[in-house]
Design a protein around this motif. Sequence first.
Motif, PDB file in Angstrom:
ATOM      1  N   ASN A   1       0.806  -1.215   0.000  1.00  0.00           N
ATOM      2  CA  ASN A   1       0.000   0.000   0.000  1.00  0.00           C
ATOM      3  C   ASN A   1       0.844   1.273   0.000  1.00  0.00           C
ATOM      4  N   PHE A   2       2.155   1.133  -0.194  1.00  0.00           N
ATOM      5  CA  PHE A   2       3.041   2.287  -0.373  1.00  0.00           C
ATOM      6  C   PHE A   2       4.278   1.831  -1.120  1.00  0.00           C
ATOM      7  N   ILE A   3       5.047   2.794  -1.628  1.00  0.00           N
ATOM      8  CA  ILE A   3       6.267   2.502  -2.376  1.00  0.00           C
ATOM      9  C   ILE A   3       7.474   2.792  -1.496  1.00  0.00           C
ATOM     10  N   LEU A   4       8.346   1.807  -1.343  1.00  0.00           N
ATOM     11  CA  LEU A   4       9.602   1.989  -0.618  1.00  0.00           C
ATOM     12  C   LEU A   4      10.663   2.385  -1.630  1.00  0.00           C
ATOM     13  N   SER A   5      11.411   3.436  -1.314  1.00  0.00           N
ATOM     14  CA  SER A   5      12.349   4.014  -2.277  1.00  0.00           C
ATOM     15  C   SER A   5      13.698   4.303  -1.633  1.00  0.00           C
ATOM     16  N   CYS A   6      14.747   4.248  -2.451  1.00  0.00           N
ATOM     17  CA  CYS A   6      16.097   4.547  -1.970  1.00  0.00           C
ATOM     18  C   CYS A   6      16.916   5.117  -3.116  1.00  0.00           C
ATOM     19  N   GLU A   7      18.221   5.253  -2.897  1.00  0.00           N
ATOM     20  CA  GLU A   7      19.141   5.753  -3.915  1.00  0.00           C
ATOM     21  C   GLU A   7      20.215   4.714  -4.216  1.00  0.00           C
ATOM     22  N   SER A   8      20.860   4.842  -5.339  1.00  0.00           N
ATOM     23  CA  SER A   8      21.761   3.788  -5.819  1.00  0.00           C
ATOM     24  C   SER A   8      22.975   3.561  -4.935  1.00  0.00           C
ATOM     25  N   THR A   9      23.245   4.457  -4.028  1.00  0.00           N
ATOM     26  CA  THR A   9      24.397   4.328  -3.134  1.00  0.00           C
ATOM     27  C   THR A   9      24.166   3.318  -2.013  1.00  0.00           C
ATOM     28  N   VAL A  10      23.092   2.526  -2.113  1.00  0.00           N
ATOM     29  CA  VAL A  10      22.903   1.412  -1.176  1.00  0.00           C
ATOM     30  C   VAL A  10      23.951   0.323  -1.405  1.00  0.00           C
ATOM     31  N   ASP A  11      24.628   0.357  -2.535  1.00  0.00           N
ATOM     32  CA  ASP A  11      25.678  -0.621  -2.864  1.00  0.00           C
ATOM     33  C   ASP A  11      25.214  -2.068  -2.680  1.00  0.00           C
ATOM     34  N   LEU A  12      24.030  -2.326  -3.211  1.00  0.00           N
ATOM     35  CA  LEU A  12      23.510  -3.674  -3.365  1.00  0.00           C
ATOM     36  C   LEU A  12      23.199  -3.854  -4.845  1.00  0.00           C
ATOM     37  N   PRO A  13      23.214  -5.068  -5.355  1.00  0.00           N
ATOM     38  CA  PRO A  13      22.903  -5.259  -6.773  1.00  0.00           C
ATOM     39  C   PRO A  13      21.497  -4.766  -7.112  1.00  0.00           C
ATOM     40  N   TYR A  14      21.362  -4.149  -8.278  1.00  0.00           N
ATOM     41  CA  TYR A  14      20.046  -3.682  -8.705  1.00  0.00           C
ATOM     42  C   TYR A  14      19.058  -4.847  -8.801  1.00  0.00           C
ATOM     43  N   SER A  15      19.543  -6.013  -9.205  1.00  0.00           N
ATOM     44  CA  SER A  15      18.666  -7.183  -9.311  1.00  0.00           C
ATOM     45  C   SER A  15      18.048  -7.532  -7.958  1.00  0.00           C
ATOM     46  N   TYR A  16      18.809  -7.339  -6.889  1.00  0.00           N
ATOM     47  CA  TYR A  16      18.302  -7.627  -5.543  1.00  0.00           C
ATOM     48  C   TYR A  16      17.291  -6.567  -5.113  1.00  0.00           C
ATOM     49  N   ILE A  17      17.651  -5.295  -5.304  1.00  0.00           N
ATOM     50  CA  ILE A  17      16.772  -4.201  -4.894  1.00  0.00           C
ATOM     51  C   ILE A  17      15.453  -4.225  -5.675  1.00  0.00           C
ATOM     52  N   SER A  18      15.532  -4.368  -6.984  1.00  0.00           N
ATOM     53  CA  SER A  18      14.316  -4.402  -7.790  1.00  0.00           C
ATOM     54  C   SER A  18      13.508  -5.654  -7.487  1.00  0.00           C
ATOM     55  N   GLY A  19      14.193  -6.759  -7.175  1.00  0.00           N
ATOM     56  CA  GLY A  19      13.508  -7.992  -6.825  1.00  0.00           C
ATOM     57  C   GLY A  19      12.729  -7.887  -5.528  1.00  0.00           C
ATOM     58  N   ARG A  20      13.123  -6.937  -4.685  1.00  0.00           N
ATOM     59  CA  ARG A  20      12.394  -6.690  -3.440  1.00  0.00           C
ATOM     60  C   ARG A  20      11.370  -5.573  -3.594  1.00  0.00           C
ATOM     61  N   ASP A  21      11.105  -5.165  -4.822  1.00  0.00           N
ATOM     62  CA  ASP A  21      10.124  -4.105  -5.097  1.00  0.00           C
ATOM     63  C   ASP A  21      10.483  -2.796  -4.390  1.00  0.00           C
ATOM     64  N   ILE A  22      11.747  -2.414  -4.514  1.00  0.00           N
ATOM     65  CA  ILE A  22      12.222  -1.143  -3.971  1.00  0.00           C
ATOM     66  C   ILE A  22      12.610  -0.262  -5.152  1.00  0.00           C
ATOM     67  N   SER A  23      12.079   0.940  -5.201  1.00  0.00           N
ATOM     68  CA  SER A  23      12.386   1.867  -6.283  1.00  0.00           C
ATOM     69  C   SER A  23      13.738   2.532  -6.024  1.00  0.00           C
ATOM     70  N   VAL A  24      14.468   2.855  -7.096  1.00  0.00           N
ATOM     71  CA  VAL A  24      15.818   3.417  -6.959  1.00  0.00           C
ATOM     72  C   VAL A  24      15.991   4.685  -7.792  1.00  0.00           C
ATOM     73  N   LEU A  25      16.583   5.694  -7.175  1.00  0.00           N
ATOM     74  CA  LEU A  25      17.018   6.898  -7.877  1.00  0.00           C
ATOM     75  C   LEU A  25      18.537   6.785  -8.044  1.00  0.00           C
ATOM     76  N   PHE A  26      19.007   6.897  -9.283  1.00  0.00           N
ATOM     77  CA  PHE A  26      20.421   6.651  -9.573  1.00  0.00           C
ATOM     78  C   PHE A  26      21.267   7.923  -9.511  1.00  0.00           C
ATOM     79  N   TYR A  27      22.395   7.816  -8.834  1.00  0.00           N
ATOM     80  CA  TYR A  27      23.427   8.842  -8.899  1.00  0.00           C
ATOM     81  C   TYR A  27      24.207   8.669 -10.202  1.00  0.00           C
ATOM     82  N   SER A  28      25.034   9.640 -10.512  1.00  0.00           N
ATOM     83  CA  SER A  28      25.933   9.530 -11.655  1.00  0.00           C
ATOM     84  C   SER A  28      27.273  10.157 -11.283  1.00  0.00           C
TER      85      SER A  28
END
Length: 294
Positions: A4-31
């Motif tokens: 019932n809500f979206i959990l969100s973070c930034e790419s500096t979590v230093d976990l694989p994107y496949s893991y984060i997206s697999g847990r239904d967590i949205s990501v904002l990417f740094y560059s």
Amino acid sequence: MEYNFILSCESTVDLPYSYISGRDISVLFYSYMMGGKEYEDDMLRNTDALDQFYDRIDKGQMPSTSQINEYRYIEYFTGLLKKGDVLHLAFGSGMTPSVINAKNAAEKMKSEFPDRKLIVIDSLCSSSGYGLFVDEAADMRDGGASMDDIAFWALSRNEYMHHSFFSTDFTMFKRSGRVSGATAAFGTLLGICPLMHLNLAGKIVAYGKVRGKKAAVRSIVKEMAERAENGYDYAGKCFISGSHCPEEVELTKKAIEEAFPKAKITIHEIGTIIASHCGKGTVAVFFWGDKRSE
């Protein structure tokens, strides 16, 4: 699973994107910028990206990073708020002022989305410690906790996520001014490893130095024993991350396994944004413990 809500973070979590997206967590990417070109923080989506990053460093190209601006947050949050309420756990303010921009963006979006809730929390964390913090929030969400409950937990627990690390390479620390050129040269010659952790405000504090990586690992184990929940009986998650130094990571992993047999250990790679500041040869250990010191 429906949430019932979206959990969100930034790419500096230093976990694989496949893991984060697999847990239904949205990501904002740094560059980051390197050799006059902009690169997005990859989060291991391209298996060659980190090797290419370090190869460019070896060839003399030095990376630079910048905070995420307010407009970028507005753009990102807009896409999420169209779908539902959002809890955004931000990269720690001790590492970047980006979270100020995130909070300003959230305030400005209230009028555009009056029926939505957007909460921004300063994680006070970095790298895979930030990742462990977000991972724990996802565990709570999956266990049925509400957005408000997790936000309250995040605000009360962000100072209890420990980040203990050491480095065997002074290159980036010299470049950032954390050590002088003479100290870097002398330290490299003697195999000196600086010991560091994040303080209560989420800023890097160098608290000691030892000679040799084995001594550094022993020091990290000692600090974890003193600070972790239940000491040597620590049974929580423990993330270990390294920047292009698998031998040192494996040495640390074995020492943690031996000292803390109940700990749930996972190995990760330090991503390009954090590595832009720490360089090669950094090993970090993340765990839950007592309240961090000043």
